[in-house]
Design an enzyme around this catalytic site. Structure first.
Site, short mmCIF file in Angstrom:
data_model
loop_
_atom_site.label_atom_id
_atom_site.label_comp_id
_atom_site.label_asym_id
_atom_site.label_seq_id
_atom_site.Cartn_x
_atom_site.Cartn_y
_atom_site.Cartn_z
N GLY A 71 -0.24 2.06 4.99
CA GLY A 71 -1.25 2.17 3.94
C GLY A 71 -2.22 1.00 3.93
N THR A 72 -1.72 -0.19 4.12
CA THR A 72 -2.59 -1.37 4.07
C THR A 72 -3.65 -1.31 5.17
OG1 THR A 72 -0.81 -2.70 3.14
CG2 THR A 72 -2.62 -3.90 4.17
N ASN A 147 0.20 3.37 -7.97
CA ASN A 147 1.56 3.06 -7.54
C ASN A 147 2.46 2.63 -8.68
OD1 ASN A 147 -0.63 1.11 -6.89
ND2 ASN A 147 1.06 -0.34 -6.83
N HIS A 197 6.23 5.43 4.81
CA HIS A 197 7.47 5.04 4.13
C HIS A 197 7.48 5.41 2.65
CE1 HIS A 197 6.46 1.06 2.05
NE2 HIS A 197 5.39 1.21 2.80
N THR A 233 -1.48 0.76 21.60
CA THR A 233 -0.56 1.81 22.04
C THR A 233 0.11 2.45 20.83
OG1 THR A 233 -0.17 0.56 24.05
CG2 THR A 233 1.47 2.24 23.50
N CYS A 322 4.55 -12.41 -8.37
CA CYS A 322 4.84 -13.83 -8.49
C CYS A 322 3.71 -14.61 -7.85
CB CYS A 322 6.16 -14.14 -7.79
SG CYS A 322 6.75 -15.76 -8.23
N1 PLP Z 1 -1.72 1.70 -1.49
C1 PLP Z 1 -0.83 1.98 -2.44
C2 PLP Z 1 -1.25 2.77 -3.63
C3 PLP Z 1 0.50 1.57 -2.31
O1 PLP Z 1 1.39 1.86 -3.25
C4 PLP Z 1 0.87 0.83 -1.15
C5 PLP Z 1 2.24 0.31 -1.01
O2 PLP Z 1 2.91 0.04 -1.98
C6 PLP Z 1 -0.10 0.57 -0.18
C7 PLP Z 1 -1.38 1.01 -0.39
C8 PLP Z 1 0.23 -0.19 1.07
O3 PLP Z 1 0.98 0.64 1.92
P1 PLP Z 1 1.89 0.01 3.08
O4 PLP Z 1 3.12 -0.52 2.42
O5 PLP Z 1 2.19 1.16 3.99
O6 PLP Z 1 1.09 -1.05 3.75
#
Ligand code: PLP
Length: 391
Positions: A71-72, A147, A197, A233, A322
């Protein structure tokens, strides 16, 4: 000791079917998907099969799926890949840090960013999006599901505004994928992030939907993988796992698993609110994904609560971060207008495919007694009780 995991928004267990699908690609099917020989073509076939499954989950074409490390990376690729110095970006205060910090970086290199507020229910007002548009607005990035609270943003309306203004629209659907159906055509987005994940595929693999013909600048320079949108890759086992998880998520919608999960979550919330005074659901009045429940327990700190529950076998989390040794209350809850102490008292419970009614009963037995125990030693709570009884 019995252990119940209610922290599926942090990460989900890899389902056995997903692990079975991946296993050969750690062993005899080890090829590099770019190689032209048998081993490479075997891996290529698996990657392209997974691409079809992910495309089916998102309602897009296969060439519109770019595999990433999660996601990041997907969020960063969308934001840094679609906007450049001099552009204006619109986002919201309650985005994940993968979006907020990517936007901060773009500010550092010469973009202007508008951070929209949310209301008390955690919702962005689409009219605010329309009002924030400027002649140089290039990108709107508003998440599909939060989230921490599970709140679903009005992405279809925001997508319509973006399309009318001819501005790119990216949505972070990391917490929506596998929980609610996604259709990129209905959302009218140009980019959409998912992460394996969060829906029972492994850690470290994800995807970005990029609408056909959209020019996106890559984050990495290297080979021409993923149609030159993401060099490196391919992580074949991870991608195979992502594809399998996408198939299972689709089957789940067919079997109304999302509705069953929503019923479990509602049972949990009713049970908590009925048993614990001075508690409430953050974002409870909004449309939400069916698995997430963010609850405040006044006069209790979330962090000791998470630790106390963990010692009894229940895994949950807070949204607190934190920073420099001090616990900062969640930026999401503060943006919704919660007082800092109420934000600090909030705990997130997030269900997954494997949770059962018994797991919910386990939590319902444990949480009220834990809150009561922590309140017994809370000077704030005692004060309130004394004031209350004196009246
Ligand atoms: N975006 C949201 C809304 C998330 O909840 C998260 C992870 O908690 C991410 C992005 C980042 O995803 P990743 O953990 O796969 O980098």
């Amino acid at each position: 000791m019995q252990r119940v995991y209610l922290d599926n928004n942090a990460s989900t267990p890899v389902l056995p079917e997903v692990l079975d699908a991946m296993r050969p690609y750690f062993g005899e099917r080890f090829g590099n998907a770019s190689s032209i020989h048998h081993h490479g073509q075997e891996a290529r076939g698996a990657v392209e099969h997974a691409r079809e499954s992910v495309a089916a989950l998102l309602g897009c074409g296969v060439t519109e799926v770019v595999f990433t490390s999660g996601g990041t990376e997907s969020d960063n690729l969308a934001i840094a890949g679609l906007a450049a110095a001099g552009d204006h970006i619109i986002t919201s205060n309650t985005e994940h840090h993968a979006v907020l910090h990517a936007c901060k970086h773009l500010e550092d290199i010469g973009c202007d960013v508008t951070y929209l507020p949310v209301d008390g229910c955690g919702l962005v007002d689409p009219d605010d999006v329309a009002r924030a548009l400027r002649p140089n607005t290039k990108l709107i990035s508003i998440m599909m599901a939060n989230n921490e609270t599970g709140v679903l943003q009005p992405v279809n309306e925001i997508g319509r505004i973006a399309a009318q203004a001819d501005v790119f629209f990216h949505t972070d659907a990391v917490q929506a994928a596998g929980k609610v159906p996604i259709d990129v055509t209905r959302i009218r987005c140009d980019a959409l992030s998912i992460s394996g994940h969060k829906f029972h595929a492994p850690l470290g693999v994800g995807a970005l939907y990029v609408r056909k013909s959209t020019r996106i600048h890559p984050l990495f320079y290297g080979g021409r993988h993923e149609r030159s949108r993401r060099a490196g890759t391919e992580n074949v086992p991870g991608i195979v796992g992502l594809g399998k998880a996408a198939e299972l998520a689709m089957q789940g919608f067919g079997g109304n698993e999302d509705q069953k999960m929503g019923a479990l979550r509602d049972r949990f919330e009713q049970g908590i609110l009925g048993r614990v005074e001075q508690s409430g659901v953050n974002g409870g009045g909004s449309p939400r994904v069916p698995n997430t429940s963010n609850v405040y327990f006044d006069s209790v700190d979330g962090e000791p609560m998470v630790i106390a529950l963990d010692l009894k076998g229940l895994a949950v989390s807070t949204g607190a971060a934190c920073s420099s040794g001090a616990l900062e209350p969640s930026h999401v809850l503060l943006s919704m207008g919660l007082r800092a102490d109420r934000a600090r008292s909030s705990v997130r419970f997030s269900l997954g495919k494997e949770n059962t009614a018994e797991d919910v009963e386990f939590a319902l037995a444990l949480v009220p007694e834990t809150v009561a125990r922590l309140r017994e030693v809370s000077p704030v709570y005692r004060k309130q009780t004394v004031v209350g009884s004196a009246r």
